[in-house]
Design a protein around this motif. Structure first.
Motif, PDB file in Angstrom:
ATOM      1  N   ALA A  37       0.822  -1.216   0.000  1.00  0.00           N
ATOM      2  CA  ALA A  37       0.000   0.000   0.000  1.00  0.00           C
ATOM      3  C   ALA A  37       0.855   1.264   0.000  1.00  0.00           C
ATOM      4  CB  ALA A  37      -0.946   0.009   1.189  1.00  0.00           C
ATOM      5  N   ALA A  38       2.118   1.143   0.354  1.00  0.00           N
ATOM      6  CA  ALA A  38       3.044   2.285   0.325  1.00  0.00           C
ATOM      7  C   ALA A  38       3.798   2.335  -1.010  1.00  0.00           C
ATOM      8  CB  ALA A  38       4.025   2.187   1.487  1.00  0.00           C
ATOM      9  N   ASN A  39       3.219   1.730  -2.032  1.00  0.00           N
ATOM     10  CA  ASN A  39       3.766   1.693  -3.394  1.00  0.00           C
ATOM     11  C   ASN A  39       5.062   0.912  -3.502  1.00  0.00           C
ATOM     12  OD1 ASN A  39       1.667   3.149  -4.615  1.00  0.00           O
ATOM     13  ND2 ASN A  39       2.564   5.074  -3.936  1.00  0.00           N
ATOM     14  N   ASN A  40       5.242  -0.079  -2.655  1.00  0.00           N
ATOM     15  CA  ASN A  40       6.392  -0.970  -2.761  1.00  0.00           C
ATOM     16  C   ASN A  40       5.866  -2.305  -3.283  1.00  0.00           C
ATOM     17  OD1 ASN A  40       8.604  -2.629  -2.470  1.00  0.00           O
ATOM     18  ND2 ASN A  40       9.239  -1.709  -0.542  1.00  0.00           N
ATOM     19  N   HIS A  41       6.091  -2.563  -4.553  1.00  0.00           N
ATOM     20  CA  HIS A  41       5.516  -3.744  -5.192  1.00  0.00           C
ATOM     21  C   HIS A  41       6.395  -4.980  -5.062  1.00  0.00           C
ATOM     22  CE1 HIS A  41       2.113  -1.520  -6.629  1.00  0.00           C
ATOM     23  NE2 HIS A  41       2.943  -0.544  -6.945  1.00  0.00           N
ATOM     24  N   ARG A  42       7.467  -4.889  -4.279  1.00  0.00           N
ATOM     25  CA  ARG A  42       8.278  -6.081  -4.007  1.00  0.00           C
ATOM     26  C   ARG A  42       7.637  -6.975  -2.959  1.00  0.00           C
ATOM     27  NH1 ARG A  42      14.022  -3.643  -2.746  1.00  0.00           N
ATOM     28  NH2 ARG A  42      12.684  -2.077  -1.837  1.00  0.00           N
ATOM     29  N   PHE A  43       6.698  -6.434  -2.218  1.00  0.00           N
ATOM     30  CA  PHE A  43       6.050  -7.190  -1.151  1.00  0.00           C
ATOM     31  C   PHE A  43       4.614  -7.520  -1.517  1.00  0.00           C
ATOM     32  CE2 PHE A  43       9.175  -4.470   1.041  1.00  0.00           C
ATOM     33  CZ  PHE A  43       9.958  -5.465   1.596  1.00  0.00           C
ATOM     34  N   LYS A  44       4.136  -8.629  -1.018  1.00  0.00           N
ATOM     35  CA  LYS A  44       2.731  -8.994  -1.143  1.00  0.00           C
ATOM     36  C   LYS A  44       2.140  -8.973   0.260  1.00  0.00           C
ATOM     37  CE  LYS A  44       3.345 -11.852  -5.204  1.00  0.00           C
ATOM     38  NZ  LYS A  44       3.217 -13.200  -5.796  1.00  0.00           N
ATOM     39  N   THR A  45       1.366  -7.943   0.532  1.00  0.00           N
ATOM     40  CA  THR A  45       0.758  -7.773   1.855  1.00  0.00           C
ATOM     41  C   THR A  45      -0.740  -7.480   1.686  1.00  0.00           C
ATOM     42  OG1 THR A  45       1.421  -5.454   1.806  1.00  0.00           O
ATOM     43  CG2 THR A  45       2.887  -6.974   2.962  1.00  0.00           C
ATOM     44  N   PRO A  46      -1.517  -8.444   1.210  1.00  0.00           N
ATOM     45  CA  PRO A  46      -2.918  -8.168   0.873  1.00  0.00           C
ATOM     46  C   PRO A  46      -3.770  -7.714   2.054  1.00  0.00           C
ATOM     47  CG  PRO A  46      -2.491 -10.527   0.835  1.00  0.00           C
ATOM     48  CD  PRO A  46      -1.161  -9.842   0.985  1.00  0.00           C
ATOM     49  N   TYR A  47      -3.533  -8.233   3.243  1.00  0.00           N
ATOM     50  CA  TYR A  47      -4.375  -7.857   4.377  1.00  0.00           C
ATOM     51  C   TYR A  47      -4.061  -6.441   4.862  1.00  0.00           C
ATOM     52  CZ  TYR A  47      -5.401 -12.786   4.195  1.00  0.00           C
ATOM     53  OH  TYR A  47      -5.769 -14.021   3.768  1.00  0.00           O
ATOM     54  N   LEU A  48      -2.787  -6.104   4.946  1.00  0.00           N
ATOM     55  CA  LEU A  48      -2.431  -4.723   5.300  1.00  0.00           C
ATOM     56  C   LEU A  48      -2.921  -3.749   4.243  1.00  0.00           C
ATOM     57  CD1 LEU A  48       1.203  -5.001   6.702  1.00  0.00           C
ATOM     58  CD2 LEU A  48      -0.862  -4.419   7.960  1.00  0.00           C
ATOM     59  N   ASP A  49      -2.824  -4.138   2.970  1.00  0.00           N
ATOM     60  CA  ASP A  49      -3.275  -3.269   1.884  1.00  0.00           C
ATOM     61  C   ASP A  49      -4.774  -3.022   1.960  1.00  0.00           C
ATOM     62  OD1 ASP A  49      -0.664  -3.373   1.056  1.00  0.00           O
ATOM     63  OD2 ASP A  49      -1.041  -4.916  -0.455  1.00  0.00           O
ATOM     64  N   GLN A  50      -5.535  -4.057   2.259  1.00  0.00           N
ATOM     65  CA  GLN A  50      -6.986  -3.917   2.373  1.00  0.00           C
ATOM     66  C   GLN A  50      -7.349  -2.979   3.519  1.00  0.00           C
ATOM     67  OE1 GLN A  50      -9.016  -7.599   3.040  1.00  0.00           O
ATOM     68  NE2 GLN A  50     -11.032  -6.708   2.762  1.00  0.00           N
TER      69      GLN A  50
END
Length: 103
Positions: A37-50
């Motif tokens: 969600a902080a525009n770092n696409h190296r990580f997959k953090t779907p719950y934090l992003d939601q």
């Protein structure tokens, strides 16, 4: 219709006087951009992003000490570490002379 209208009016009155429902999530041990969600696409953090998409995300936040225990104590008590007594990592007791818990 009358019962439905009364229920609706009652719900509206409760919504007006109810306290806000706030969930505060504090994460530590990662960089400011350690999730997608902080525009770092190296990580997959779907719950934090939601959570970030549906709530409020602070883009410009700071801590008083860059270690986890004092930062957590500051958030929980609403007082700086120099007042609440948590100035180190580990089993640091809170300053009992101060009322550290905010309600």
């Amino acid at each position: 219709m009358g019962a439905s209208q009364t229920l609706s009016d009652s719900s509206y009155a409760n919504a007006e006087t109810a306290k806000p429902n706030i969930v505060f999530l504090l994460t530590d041990d990662h960089r400011w951009d350690g999730y997608r969600a902080a525009n770092n696409h190296r990580f997959k953090t779907p719950y934090l992003d939601q959570i970030a998409e549906s709530g409020t995300r602070f883009d410009n936040a700071f801590v008083t000490l860059a270690i986890c225990s004092p930062s957590r104590a500051d958030c929980l008590t609403g007082r700086f570490c120099s007042v609440n007594g948590a100035t180190a990592v580990g089993k640091t007791p809170l300053n009992e002379e101060k009322n550290n818990v905010r309600t």
